[in-house]
Design a protein around this motif. Structure first.
Motif, mmCIF file in Angstrom:
data_model
loop_
_atom_site.group_PDB
_atom_site.id
_atom_site.type_symbol
_atom_site.label_atom_id
_atom_site.label_comp_id
_atom_site.label_asym_id
_atom_site.label_seq_id
_atom_site.Cartn_x
_atom_site.Cartn_y
_atom_site.Cartn_z
ATOM 1 N N LYS A 186 0.937 -70.801 -57.741
ATOM 2 C CA LYS A 186 -0.448 -71.170 -57.443
ATOM 3 C C LYS A 186 -1.245 -69.910 -57.090
ATOM 4 O O LYS A 186 -0.675 -68.846 -56.844
ATOM 5 C CB LYS A 186 -0.493 -72.171 -56.288
ATOM 6 C CG LYS A 186 -0.063 -71.598 -54.957
ATOM 7 C CD LYS A 186 -0.607 -72.437 -53.817
ATOM 8 C CE LYS A 186 -0.477 -71.678 -52.515
ATOM 9 N NZ LYS A 186 -0.997 -72.394 -51.367
ATOM 10 N N TYR A 187 -2.523 -70.062 -57.073
ATOM 11 C CA TYR A 187 -3.380 -68.943 -56.702
ATOM 12 C C TYR A 187 -3.591 -68.963 -55.205
ATOM 13 O O TYR A 187 -4.032 -69.963 -54.640
ATOM 14 C CB TYR A 187 -4.718 -69.032 -57.437
ATOM 15 C CG TYR A 187 -5.656 -67.906 -57.083
ATOM 16 C CD1 TYR A 187 -5.424 -66.624 -57.580
ATOM 17 C CD2 TYR A 187 -6.738 -68.107 -56.244
ATOM 18 C CE1 TYR A 187 -6.270 -65.589 -57.257
ATOM 19 C CE2 TYR A 187 -7.590 -67.075 -55.908
ATOM 20 C CZ TYR A 187 -7.352 -65.806 -56.422
ATOM 21 O OH TYR A 187 -8.175 -64.767 -56.094
ATOM 22 N N ASP A 188 -3.251 -67.885 -54.550
ATOM 23 C CA ASP A 188 -3.397 -67.785 -53.103
ATOM 24 C C ASP A 188 -4.716 -67.096 -52.800
ATOM 25 O O ASP A 188 -4.923 -65.932 -53.136
ATOM 26 C CB ASP A 188 -2.218 -66.983 -52.521
ATOM 27 C CG ASP A 188 -2.198 -67.046 -50.997
ATOM 28 O OD1 ASP A 188 -3.281 -66.922 -50.393
ATOM 29 O OD2 ASP A 188 -1.102 -67.228 -50.433
ATOM 30 N N GLU A 189 -5.610 -67.834 -52.141
ATOM 31 C CA GLU A 189 -6.961 -67.284 -51.934
ATOM 32 C C GLU A 189 -6.975 -66.135 -50.937
ATOM 33 O O GLU A 189 -7.768 -65.205 -51.056
ATOM 34 C CB GLU A 189 -7.910 -68.390 -51.471
ATOM 35 C CG GLU A 189 -8.345 -69.261 -52.628
ATOM 36 C CD GLU A 189 -9.433 -70.240 -52.248
ATOM 37 O OE1 GLU A 189 -9.975 -70.138 -51.137
ATOM 38 O OE2 GLU A 189 -9.733 -71.104 -53.087
ATOM 39 N N GLU A 190 -6.100 -66.207 -49.950
ATOM 40 C CA GLU A 190 -6.069 -65.133 -48.965
ATOM 41 C C GLU A 190 -5.553 -63.841 -49.579
ATOM 42 O O GLU A 190 -6.128 -62.779 -49.421
ATOM 43 C CB GLU A 190 -5.199 -65.529 -47.778
ATOM 44 C CG GLU A 190 -5.943 -66.429 -46.799
ATOM 45 C CD GLU A 190 -5.031 -66.972 -45.722
ATOM 46 O OE1 GLU A 190 -3.953 -66.387 -45.489
ATOM 47 O OE2 GLU A 190 -5.395 -68.005 -45.136
ATOM 48 N N LYS A 191 -4.442 -63.995 -50.294
ATOM 49 C CA LYS A 191 -3.860 -62.785 -50.904
ATOM 50 C C LYS A 191 -4.603 -62.383 -52.165
ATOM 51 O O LYS A 191 -4.420 -61.295 -52.692
ATOM 52 C CB LYS A 191 -2.393 -63.047 -51.253
ATOM 53 C CG LYS A 191 -1.485 -63.100 -50.040
ATOM 54 C CD LYS A 191 -0.050 -63.296 -50.502
ATOM 55 C CE LYS A 191 0.864 -63.571 -49.320
ATOM 56 N NZ LYS A 191 2.074 -64.262 -49.741
ATOM 57 N N GLU A 192 -5.418 -63.294 -52.677
ATOM 58 C CA GLU A 192 -6.162 -63.070 -53.916
ATOM 59 C C GLU A 192 -5.257 -62.725 -55.079
ATOM 60 O O GLU A 192 -5.518 -61.794 -55.846
ATOM 61 C CB GLU A 192 -7.239 -62.002 -53.714
ATOM 62 C CG GLU A 192 -8.322 -62.457 -52.749
ATOM 63 C CD GLU A 192 -9.505 -61.512 -52.713
ATOM 64 O OE1 GLU A 192 -9.299 -60.314 -52.982
ATOM 65 O OE2 GLU A 192 -10.613 -61.984 -52.427
ATOM 66 N N GLN A 193 -4.149 -63.447 -55.160
ATOM 67 C CA GLN A 193 -3.259 -63.247 -56.304
ATOM 68 C C GLN A 193 -2.410 -64.502 -56.501
ATOM 69 O O GLN A 193 -2.394 -65.381 -55.649
ATOM 70 C CB GLN A 193 -2.358 -62.034 -56.082
ATOM 71 C CG GLN A 193 -1.412 -62.208 -54.914
ATOM 72 C CD GLN A 193 -0.477 -61.020 -54.760
ATOM 73 O OE1 GLN A 193 -0.825 -59.910 -55.100
ATOM 74 N NE2 GLN A 193 0.708 -61.275 -54.251
ATOM 75 N N CYS A 194 -1.721 -64.564 -57.616
ATOM 76 C CA CYS A 194 -0.855 -65.708 -57.872
ATOM 77 C C CYS A 194 0.444 -65.518 -57.101
ATOM 78 O O CYS A 194 1.005 -64.431 -57.075
ATOM 79 C CB CYS A 194 -0.551 -65.834 -59.363
ATOM 80 S SG CYS A 194 -1.994 -66.301 -60.297
#
Lengths: 212, 417
Positions: A186-194
């Motif tokens: 999934k796309y992790d918004e905090e890390k800004e990466q998959c």
């Protein structure tokens, strides 16, 4: 047709008596069972002998016999959510032979006949001789069996994964690999990466497997 | 200037000529291909694994989604494999319907291929013509199954239902009315068979039209003649089948050599190429469309003359009819069992192969006696063809790779499964 098939069976039985474990005709198809150690010799014979001339390797399929003959009729608990069945820890199948098998389908265009060759592979070695030198077309089929079942083809020039994702872990077509998979992305918004994480869905059986 | 010897080019997966999601790593020496390494699997859905957790009939729909331009041919192999294990005999009429739709599918597939191949190589108009002529066949799909593509029409034991007596009409709209509307509905007055008959009357002239655009076209020949040559020996070695094998001059067609359903009763020819290049494969496929047209006409004639059942009369496999279910307890039980649990297939293994538009499409089915397959292996023709990519492309120019992808007629639904 049936006559031609039993003649072929006889001829093969005669020519490769010492190599074959078993040969039988079922559903109008001839199946040969062979030890892994004799596979290359048998296949070479089937290809080159003028009486058989199997010039094409149609298909290579891996099989995992882990749960052969098991049904899912017994339920762990009846849930309140529809007819979902709680999944039990997998019981042991009574399959008497080795866990893995490789199935080859050969076709002779010249003589218009087919044969299926089956070999059982030990779980602790997983080694099968590669047939790429006999039929170059085996290359990708063997890569696929390696990818999905983890079968190791000895002598294969380029045994890489083929169908699964880059960096995939595990062999998805083994029976102990869950249908829902092990990882989800999934796309992790905090890390800004998959990111990859363990799957969050539950495995469900909609129609139980029954044997009658 | 620094001297660059080899460089690597990433072709696809988002390239219009990659026919879906082919990613290819090309090693180039200038503009010449040194090595082509296709990376497949971007469309892998695990169809075979999914089939293992579903009753047999529920996977028919998955078959449509393998090679999504020749839907019913995939189903055909699947139901043949199940029938082989169940040892059931399919009514004659159902066999004819299946053969007719298999041939309609072949035309659908070849039109798609011709259009896309033309477009790749620069013949833009072909795409429009081919899609124009695919449309009536899609309508035939819809009339018989309710969907234009993913039909799920073939069943173990026959087909889902008999051919419809009427064709749906175009509705009136501000853009389609009066004369125009009447013209559109002109060939839809009768049954599906009348509609198809009308199509087969005009389709050969449509093929002539394509041929007049391409066959002697200088650019088309320059792009295809002598490109991707495969000798018959190499074709055997690489496991090529279908038009890829026939293009190399091997007269091998399962419909003739190992006939299934009613192909043995039908009259058709097998076109064979001579040089094994892209151009010969083009000619083979175009002639196959003409032959399919011939087969469809024979099927229509037979189907018109011979009404009858289209499904086996065995309620263990086929659902009983609706009226019966309402009145008859036993039918109700059969219906319930069939739709909640499916049918159990005797223990054993079977391999059924059909002459799919792309080559030999095989289904290997292993059953342990359950209501779901224990193992289903799909032998996709495109998989073997794609594996030959490296050998076929080696030594050709970069632009020829596109022609070779085109001539393979690859569809990623079946290659990645």
């Amino acid at each position: 047709m049936a006559n031609a098939l039993s003649q072929l069976k006889q001829a093969i039985d005669q020519a490769f008596e010492s190599l074959l474990v078993e040969s039988h005709i079922a559903n109008g198809e001839l199946t040969l069972i062979v030890e892994v150690s004799n596979l290359t010799q048998l296949m070479k014979g089937l290809r080159d002998n003028d009486a058989f001339l199997f010039e094409q390797l149609m298909d290579v399929a891996g099989i995992d016999y882990l749960t052969y003959g098991l049904d899912e009729w017994a339920t762990q608990e009846a849930t309140s959510q529809g007819f979902e069945r709680g999944r039990q820890a997998m019981p042991k199948s009574s399959w008497p032979k080795q866990r893995y098998a490789v199935v080859y389908h050969l076709l002779s265009v010249t003589l218009n006949h087919r044969v299926r060759v089956k070999t059982f592979v030990a779980e602790d070695s997983m080694l099968v001789p590669s047939l790429v030198n006999l039929w170059n077309g085996a290359n990708w089929f063997e890569r696929e069996a390696f990818d999905l079942f983890g079968l190791l083809f000895d002598g294969h020039p380029d045994l890489r994964r083929i169908l699964t994702d880059y960096g995939f872990i595990g062999h998805p077509f083994r029976k102990d690999f869950p249908v829902i998979g092990e990882l989800e992305m999934k796309y992790d918004e905090e890390k800004e990466q998959c990111v990859y994480q363990p799957v969050s869905i539950e495995e469900r059986i909609l129609v139980p497997r029954v044997i009658r | 200037m620094a001297e660059i010897e080899h460089y690597t080019l990433n072709f696809g997966p988002q390239h219009p000529a990659a026919h879906g999601v082919l990613r290819m790593i090309l090693e180039l020496d200038g503009e010449v291909i040194e090595r082509a390494d296709p990376h497949i699997g971007l469309l892998h859905r695990g169809t075979e694994k999914l089939a293992e957790i579903k009753p047999y009939n529920q996977s028919i729909g998955y078959m449509d989604r393998l090679d999504y331009v020749s839907m019913m041919c995939n189903e055909h192999a699947y139901v043949l494999a199940i029938e082989k294990l169940l040892k059931i005999k399919v009514p004659k009429r159902a066999q004819y319907i299946r053969v007719m739709f298999a041939e309609i599918t072949r035309i659908l597939n070849h039109l798609m291929w011709l259009g896309a191949h033309g477009l790749d190589v620069g013949a833009m108009t072909m795409f429009l013509y081919c899609f124009r002529d695919r449309e009536p066949l899609m309508d035939a799909y819809e009339a018989v199954s309710g969907t234009r593509m993913h039909a799920t029409y073939f069943r173990p034991g026959g087909v889902y239902r008999d051919l419809p007596d009427t064709m749906p009409h175009y509705d009136k709209s501000p853009w389609r009315k009066d004369k125009k509307l009447n013209k559109l509905n002109e060939n839809r007055q009768g049954s599906l068979l009348d509609f198809l008959w009308d199509y087969t009357e005009t389709f050969p002239s449509a093929i002539d039209e394509y041929e007049s655009l391409l066959t002697e076209n200088r650019i088309w020949k320059q792009r295809l003649v002598g490109i991707g040559v495969v000798s018959p020996e190499r074709a055997f070695q690489l496991g090529l089948t279908g038009p890829m094998l026939r293009g190399s001059g091997v007269a091998w067609d399962l419909r003739k050599k190992q006939p299934y359903d009613t192909y043995a009763e039908l009259d058709f020819d097998i076109p064979v190429g001579r040089n094994g290049d892209c151009y010969d494969r083009y000619l083979v496929r175009v002639e196959e469309m003409r032959q399919s047209n011939r087969i469809i006409r024979q099927c229509i004639k037979w189907l018109r003359a011979n009404p009858g059942p289209v499904m086996v009369d065995d309620y263990k496999v086929a659902p009983p009819n609706r009226a019966d279910v309402r009145e008859n307890m036993e039918s109700l039980i059969h219906h319930f069992k069939l739709f909640t649990e499916g049918y159990c297939v005797p223990e054993g293994e079977a391999y059924a192969a059909v002459e799919h538009p792309k080559g030999e499409f095989g289904i290997y089915l292993l059953s342990d006696g359950a209501n779901k397959p224990y193992r289903l292996k799909i032998r996709a023709p495109g998989f073997a063809h794609m594996a030959a990519m490296n050998e076929m492309a080696k030594g050709h120019m970069l632009a020829d790779v596109v022609a070779i992808i085109g001539t393979m007629d690859v569809v990623f639904g079946e290659i990645d499964r």
